[in-house]
Every structure is written in C-alpha cells, then in structure tokens.
Design a protein around this motif. Structure first.
Motif: not given
Length: 460
Positions: A10-36
């Motif tokens: 998240r911090a890396k994407m924020q520093d790169a100026g990525v759109d906040p909704v794109a960051i939230d979308t990435f987080a959604h998939y990260y959690r899915l990945l994390e849970h297998g």
C-alpha cells in the motif's frame, strides 16, 4: 490493519501516486491471495455454453445507426510486445501498406464518423510505458480527439509480490520491473478513477465498445451496436468458434451454482481439467475480447461495490525479470476484463465471424496479417479474401522476434490464400512473390532461401 506485506505494498503504491481506488482493489485481491485463493474454476462447477449468432439476428438499419451514434470506443493499448522483442507500444508495429495498428484504427474510426454522422470518441487505455509513443504517433490525426473528452487515460500499476512471503519485490537494477499491470480487468477501475464514466454519460453516450489495439478486426460495427442496444443487456462479449489454435486459450461456460456466464482463462484451469479445456467440441466458443457495456449499468455496479467490481482473480507466477530465469519468482495479481460478464445479471454473448477476431500475439499471427489473406478496403476494414485462415507455425529460434522475422521476409509475406498450413522448422528466408499451396512443412537443417515466385506445395 492488514499484514505487513499488504501495508508495505500500500505504501509503495501511495508513494508512486497510484489511484486510491486501485490501491483498495489491489488490497482486495491481496487478501484473497493471502487466504489461499487461486482463482481456479474446476470443470465440475461449469457446463458448456451455447449462444446465438450475429448472422441470424435481425437489426434495423436506423436502430444500428442510432446505437453507434451513442457509442464510445476504447482501445486497450498498454502492451509493449516484449514477447516479440519490441520495447515500444506494440500498436506502432507496421502491419499493412506502411500503416501501423494505430494508423489503421484511427482511419477506421474517422471513416465511420463520416458514414454514420457520429462523434464516435476513440480513447486509448495506455500504460506508463506506451503513453508517450502512442500520443506522438496519433498527433498527425488532428481531428481524432472529440471535444471535451481525452484521447487517452492510463491503466494502473501494482507491485509484483515475491512468491516467498508476498512482499513487494525490489529490483534496484531496473525499478520498472518491480511493477506490473493488473491485467485488463483494471479497465473499469481506471475508467472510474479517471472520471471517464461520468464524462461519457454527461456527454450523452450510452454504450462503450472495448477491444484490443492488436485486433484490427475489432471495428466498432453499427450492426453489433444495434444488436447490443436492442438486447437491453448491461454487458456483452463477442465470441468466435474455437479452432486448433485456441485449444490452450480461454472459453465461455455457464456456472452451475447460479447460471451466470463465466469466462474461464487457461490460468484458471486445473491441471486435471486441461483436456476439457482443449476439447473444442465441449467448449465451443472463445472470447474475442471485444466487449460492450451499458454506461449506466457499469456505473451502478461500481458504485454499489465502492469501486471494486470484484472480478475473479488470476494468479500469475513469473520471474521478476521475465528475460532472466535466475531472478526470483514473483506473483502478479491480475484480472481479465471479460470476466465482468459474471457480475451482470442478463449479460449476453453472441457468435461473430472470425473476421472480427484477428489478434496479433506472435509473429505467426503477424505473417497472416501481412499476407494476402486480408485486403484493406477504403474504409480501412480488413476483408478476408480466402475461405479460411491457415495454421502457421514458425520456428521460434529464427522468427519469434520481429527483427529476425523481418529479415526472413525481406520482400514481404508469401501468398497464403491457397494455404491450409505452413510449418517451418529451421532458418528459411523467402524471396518475393512466393506462393504457399495446401499443407506445407519445411525442414531446413541449415539456412535456406526460397527463390522469388516459387510455389510451395505439399508434394513440392
């Protein structure tokens, strides 16, 4: 708070100026990945899909004209063509009569505007790697941009994650390689983030037609627009019958659990189901990646989900530097834009002719496109001049990269109108005006040259 890996990403994407909704979308998939979550679609959960054909549909001419007048066109243009040795926008590649993909797309749209008296906005979804080259190439078309609308918007980028630990990868040698596009399913997030959905609605447009810039068959056709408009569907995808060259590709199916149409990609297919994936009699249709959506329906779906459409995840395992297999394994979280079909109740598919699906993913495809299989009309639409498209398989050691490919066809592509297949094993250079007839296989233990005007036939 999320896991350390997610917070770092998240911090890396924020520093790169990525759109906040794109960051939230990435987080959604990260959690899915994390849970297998793997994104796999087992064969046992789907049934084959049948569909109507455009050839059998009646579309009123005036309704078709009205539908195209209320349509905006988006071309996905984020690819560099790295698999073919390119380092610029793939759409800059010369394909016909000295014209690039971009040239032909621009001229197709300009012609259609005159034909239908339509604004027909053309907007490119570029990546941070293709934007500058693309916009420079389009500058010659002064009338291409529609007032009040941009000519491009940028797709988002997400960090590659180390397979060991799911933390963002670091590669000081080439920091660009720390990032990857989140698949073309990012289209919807990027459109919303850029404010384009609202802009198009306010400008009076109702439908959007989306396709890949490397598919010159994907013309914003008024008849298809008319079918979509009269169907009342919120979302639709054009499909074609699968052929031998599509055995490893994705296909449509119906999900048993809820009857929704799904698009299963090869990366979402279990190893045990690969035979079913390759069965052309069972799963008959593949996606052209030509899709249509209703602007109101898409806006409502995104609003209801706080901007996260929730497409099925594709977990892609690659090397950090794709050209260096010694680099660490990374996971790229991706989604496919066609997978949105399962989000919308009442979504449709329709079978179209193969002339609307002429993608160039390899130099095999490029040879067909540059050959006499297609004519380029005054409307800049590809017209197939033969009954079928031959199967082409060129030796990857000598033809995979565009530079090597061009050296072996210095006088242009051979005539393929009479060919069923051409398979080349070895290093073969073609003279001018060579004709290929029937099924031809060439095995060259050492470098060979085919003389000008030669006729290659199965018994030749």
């Amino acid at each position: 708070m999320g896991s350390k890996g997610l917070e770092t990403a998240r911090a890396k994407m924020q520093d790169a100026g990525v759109d906040p909704v794109a960051i939230d979308t990435f987080a959604h998939y990260y959690r899915l990945l994390e849970h297998g979550e793997t994104g796999m679609i087992p064969e046992s959960t789907i049934t084959p899909l049948d569909m109507e054909s455009l050839a059998d549909v009646e579309v009123d001419d005036e309704a078709a004209a009205e539908a195209i007048r209320r349509t905006a066109v988006i071309k996905l243009n984020g690819g560099l063509g790295t698999s073919m040795g390119m380092d610029r926008a793939k759409s800059l590649l010369c394909v016909r009569r000295g014209l690039s993909f971009l040239d032909i797309i621009a001229r197709q749209v300009l012609h259609l505007r005159k034909e239908h008296g339509a604004d027909l906005p053309l907007i490119f979804m570029n990546s941070f790697r293709t934007s500058a080259d693309t916009m420079a190439a389009l500058a010659r078309y002064e009338d291409l941009q529609v007032d009040g609308l941009p000519l491009e918007f940028l797709q988002n980028k997400v960090p590659k994650l180390l397979a060991a630990g799911l933390v963002p990868a670091a590669y000081p040698k080439n920091p660009d390689l720390e990032w990857c596009p989140p698949g073309h399913g990012d289209l919807y997030t990027a459109l919303r983030g850029a404010g384009l959905l609202a802009q198009l609605r306010e400008a009076g447009f109702r439908h959007v037609f989306v396709s890949n810039s490397d598919n010159l068959g994907a013309v914003p056709d008024a008849r298809v627009a008319g079918w979509f408009a009269q169907s009342g569907a919120p979302f639709a995808i054009e499909a074609v019958r699968r052929t031998a060259s599509d055995r490893k590709g994705g296909h449509f199916a119906t999900r048993k659990a809820d009857g929704r149409i799904v698009l299963r990609e090869s990366a979402q297919t279990l190893e045990a189901d690969k035979d079913s994936l390759a069965d052309l009699d069972r799963h008959k249709y593949t996606s052209t990646n030509n899709l249509w959506f209703d602007l109101d329906a898409m806006t409502e779906a995104l609003d209801a989900r706080q901007g996260i459409l929730g497409l099925p995840m594709i977990r892609n395992v690659k090397h950090l530097d794709p050209a260096d297999p010694t680099t660490q394994e990374v996971i790229q979280i991706e989604t496919a834009m066609g997978a949105a079909i399962e989000i919308f109740e009442g979504a449709r598919t329709i079978e179209v002719g193969r002339d609307r699906f002429v993608p160039v993913k390899t130099t095999n495809d490029l040879l067909v496109l540059r050959s006499d299989i297609y004519d380029l009309g005054q409307d800049f639409v590809l017209d197939q001049s033969s009954d079928g498209v031959p199967f082409i398989e060129l030796d990857g050691d000598f033809y995979k990269l565009v530079g090597d490919f061009d050296k072996r066809f210095p006088e242009g592509a051979p005539s393929l109108r009479e060919a069923r297949s051409l398979v080349i094993d070895g290093d073969v250079t073609f003279g001018k005006g060579v004709r290929v007839v029937g099924d031809v296989k060439i095995k060259a233990p050492s470098a060979e040259r085919i003389d000008a005007s030669a006729v290659l036939a199965a018994d030749g």
